[in-house]
Design a protein around this motif. Structure first.
Motif, mmCIF file in Angstrom:
data_model
loop_
_atom_site.group_PDB
_atom_site.id
_atom_site.type_symbol
_atom_site.label_atom_id
_atom_site.label_comp_id
_atom_site.label_asym_id
_atom_site.label_seq_id
_atom_site.Cartn_x
_atom_site.Cartn_y
_atom_site.Cartn_z
ATOM 1 N N LYS A 1 0.758 -1.198 0.022
ATOM 2 C CA LYS A 1 0.117 0.000 -0.013
ATOM 3 C C LYS A 1 0.816 1.226 -0.024
ATOM 4 N N THR A 2 1.884 1.277 0.776
ATOM 5 C CA THR A 2 2.834 2.543 0.953
ATOM 6 C C THR A 2 3.569 2.966 -0.087
ATOM 7 N N VAL A 3 4.456 1.717 -0.498
ATOM 8 C CA VAL A 3 5.507 1.844 -1.386
ATOM 9 C C VAL A 3 4.873 1.910 -2.852
ATOM 10 N N VAL A 4 4.009 0.902 -3.193
ATOM 11 C CA VAL A 4 3.492 0.583 -4.501
ATOM 12 C C VAL A 4 2.148 1.462 -5.054
ATOM 13 N N GLY A 5 1.587 1.543 -3.727
ATOM 14 C CA GLY A 5 0.199 2.269 -3.885
ATOM 15 C C GLY A 5 -0.904 1.357 -4.112
ATOM 16 N N LEU A 6 -0.807 0.079 -3.840
ATOM 17 C CA LEU A 6 -1.717 -0.975 -3.758
ATOM 18 C C LEU A 6 -2.864 -0.758 -2.699
ATOM 19 N N ARG A 7 -3.954 -0.496 -2.848
ATOM 20 C CA ARG A 7 -4.807 -0.134 -1.479
ATOM 21 C C ARG A 7 -5.596 -1.270 -1.942
ATOM 22 N N TYR A 8 -6.637 -1.432 -0.756
ATOM 23 C CA TYR A 8 -7.600 -2.467 -0.818
ATOM 24 C C TYR A 8 -8.804 -2.156 -0.143
ATOM 25 N N GLU A 9 -10.188 -2.323 -0.573
ATOM 26 C CA GLU A 9 -11.331 -2.435 0.156
ATOM 27 C C GLU A 9 -11.993 -3.404 0.338
ATOM 28 N N VAL A 10 -12.804 -3.908 1.558
ATOM 29 C CA VAL A 10 -13.323 -5.257 1.712
ATOM 30 C C VAL A 10 -14.891 -5.073 1.853
ATOM 31 N N GLU A 11 -15.577 -5.804 1.352
ATOM 32 C CA GLU A 11 -17.087 -5.784 1.537
ATOM 33 C C GLU A 11 -17.505 -7.224 2.004
ATOM 34 N N GLY A 12 -18.235 -7.319 2.896
ATOM 35 C CA GLY A 12 -18.958 -8.444 3.658
ATOM 36 C C GLY A 12 -17.891 -8.899 4.572
ATOM 37 N N GLN A 13 -17.461 -7.986 5.374
ATOM 38 C CA GLN A 13 -16.472 -8.471 6.433
ATOM 39 C C GLN A 13 -17.493 -9.281 7.570
ATOM 40 N N GLU A 14 -18.498 -8.513 7.739
ATOM 41 C CA GLU A 14 -19.595 -9.064 8.546
ATOM 42 C C GLU A 14 -20.100 -10.587 8.383
ATOM 43 N N ASN A 15 -19.627 -10.859 7.264
ATOM 44 C CA ASN A 15 -20.045 -12.464 7.010
ATOM 45 C C ASN A 15 -19.078 -13.600 7.505
ATOM 46 N N ILE A 16 -17.935 -13.031 8.029
ATOM 47 C CA ILE A 16 -16.978 -13.894 8.590
ATOM 48 C C ILE A 16 -17.618 -14.581 9.987
ATOM 49 N N PRO A 17 -17.587 -15.951 9.940
ATOM 50 C CA PRO A 17 -18.465 -16.366 11.263
ATOM 51 C C PRO A 17 -17.313 -16.411 12.455
ATOM 52 N N GLN A 18 -18.220 -16.717 13.552
ATOM 53 C CA GLN A 18 -17.300 -16.679 14.837
ATOM 54 C C GLN A 18 -16.297 -18.075 14.951
ATOM 55 N N GLN A 19 -16.910 -19.081 14.326
ATOM 56 C CA GLN A 19 -16.234 -20.338 14.298
ATOM 57 C C GLN A 19 -15.458 -20.598 13.126
ATOM 58 N N PRO A 20 -14.181 -20.874 13.336
ATOM 59 C CA PRO A 20 -13.410 -21.116 11.879
ATOM 60 C C PRO A 20 -14.195 -22.328 11.119
ATOM 61 N N CYS A 21 -13.862 -22.107 9.795
ATOM 62 C CA CYS A 21 -14.391 -22.985 8.862
ATOM 63 C C CYS A 21 -13.603 -23.193 7.586
ATOM 64 N N VAL A 22 -13.924 -23.500 6.398
ATOM 65 C CA VAL A 22 -13.076 -23.705 5.148
ATOM 66 C C VAL A 22 -13.375 -22.514 4.307
ATOM 67 N N VAL A 23 -12.310 -21.693 4.122
ATOM 68 C CA VAL A 23 -12.405 -20.523 3.195
ATOM 69 C C VAL A 23 -11.954 -20.888 1.923
ATOM 70 N N LEU A 24 -12.780 -20.929 0.832
ATOM 71 C CA LEU A 24 -12.610 -20.985 -0.527
ATOM 72 C C LEU A 24 -12.489 -19.354 -1.309
ATOM 73 N N ALA A 25 -11.244 -19.472 -1.624
ATOM 74 C CA ALA A 25 -10.929 -17.917 -2.194
ATOM 75 C C ALA A 25 -10.379 -18.101 -3.719
ATOM 76 N N LYS A 26 -10.798 -17.028 -4.391
ATOM 77 C CA LYS A 26 -10.382 -17.056 -5.732
ATOM 78 C C LYS A 26 -8.588 -16.734 -5.549
ATOM 79 N N HIS A 27 -7.937 -17.123 -6.719
ATOM 80 C CA HIS A 27 -6.639 -17.137 -6.621
ATOM 81 C C HIS A 27 -6.076 -16.492 -7.949
ATOM 82 N N GLN A 28 -5.550 -15.194 -7.927
ATOM 83 C CA GLN A 28 -5.019 -14.425 -8.778
ATOM 84 C C GLN A 28 -3.414 -14.271 -8.903
ATOM 85 N N SER A 29 -2.978 -13.727 -7.488
ATOM 86 C CA SER A 29 -1.748 -13.462 -7.346
ATOM 87 C C SER A 29 -1.075 -13.989 -6.029
#
Length: 257
Positions: A56-84
């Motif tokens: 973020k600081t050096v390259v200027g690569l910021r991010y914004e997150v939508e849906g953080q309230e969807n994270i459950p209290q109990q750990p589960c399996v995270v299925l994430a898109k993979h690009q980088s």
């Protein structure tokens, strides 16, 4: 990429590699004396936050997150898109403790691999997919039982923006057999941090955390249906947030990361 951005990218890699080297050496001598959760925070979470901050600081690569309230209290399996590589840093800092599938060879890298080995990754042999799936099922179930999140990249490899790979059922199988939901995540990090080359581009990465998805029943049919539902959500969300037009069909990719 402009000359200024090229210099910023070079500085980013210099700082990232230097911090990684010294941090791994420090971790090898300190982490063994810490309990697992504190060890994860010290070894992985702190450094991954540093990596995303540098981006973020050096390259200027910021991010914004939508849906953080969807994270459950109990750990589960995270299925994430993979690009980088960026999402590996971000997700490793977001979920703690987190166990993820890695190539077994990484654990043999001096200091870096030794530090990683202390964090209970699921280190597989990619040359033996059948054995890797059995290992994922066994060790993934153990990690979930120990209160750790399990991160799966179901496409099996990094897929360029505008494409989506076939989802392996390993993640949904693990979730269904453990009686837990999956948490799908979409993002467009590959548009700024490409899979190939060293170029990094400034901009804002969009990360969308979806609603938890539960299987409707058990067994192979429930696993397949949950996998299709997670795939459909990720594909639809990628179409919404991506600056690159999506292809209409999924690309066949390896079954195991």
């Amino acid at each position: 990429m402009t000359t200024v951005q090229a210099l910023r990218t070079f500085l980013f890699y210099l700082l990232l590699s230097s911090s990684s080297f010294f941090w791994c050496i420090l971790c090898v001598f300190i982490a063994p004396f810490l309990p697992f959760r504190a060890r994860y925070r010290f070894v992985i979470q702190a450094w991954c936050r540093c990596a995303t901050w540098l981006a973020k600081t050096v390259v200027g690569l910021r991010y914004e997150v939508e849906g953080q309230e969807n994270i459950p209290q109990q750990p589960c399996v995270v299925l994430a898109k993979h690009q980088s590589t960026w999402e590996t840093f971000y997700l490793s800092a977001l979920f703690e403790p987190l166990s993820q599938v890695v190539k077994r060879e990484l654990l043999y890298v001096p200091f870096f691999g030794w530090a990683m080995a202390m964090l209970k990754p699921i280190a597989i042999d990619r040359s033996n997919p059948k054995a890797a799936l059995k290992q994922l099922a066994k060790q993934g179930h153990e990690r979930l039982g120990q209160g750790a999140w399990v991160l799966i990249f179901p496409e099996g490899t990094r897929i360029p923006p505008g494409q989506i790979g076939k989802f392996s059922r390993g993640g949904t199988s693990l979730a269904v057999n453990a009686g837990l939901p999956v948490l799908p995540i979409a993002h467009n990090a590959g548009e700024f941090w490409p899979k190939h080359g060293w170029a990094k581009y400034p901009g804002t990465i969009k990360v969308v955390i979806g609603p938890v998805m539960h299987a409707e029943g058990s067994g192979p049919r429930a696993i397949a249906e949950l996998n299709e539902r997670a795939f459909a959500w990720v594909q639809q969300t990628q179409q919404r947030i991506s600056g690159v037009p999506m292809q209409s069909t999924a690309t066949e990719t390896p079954e195991v990361v």
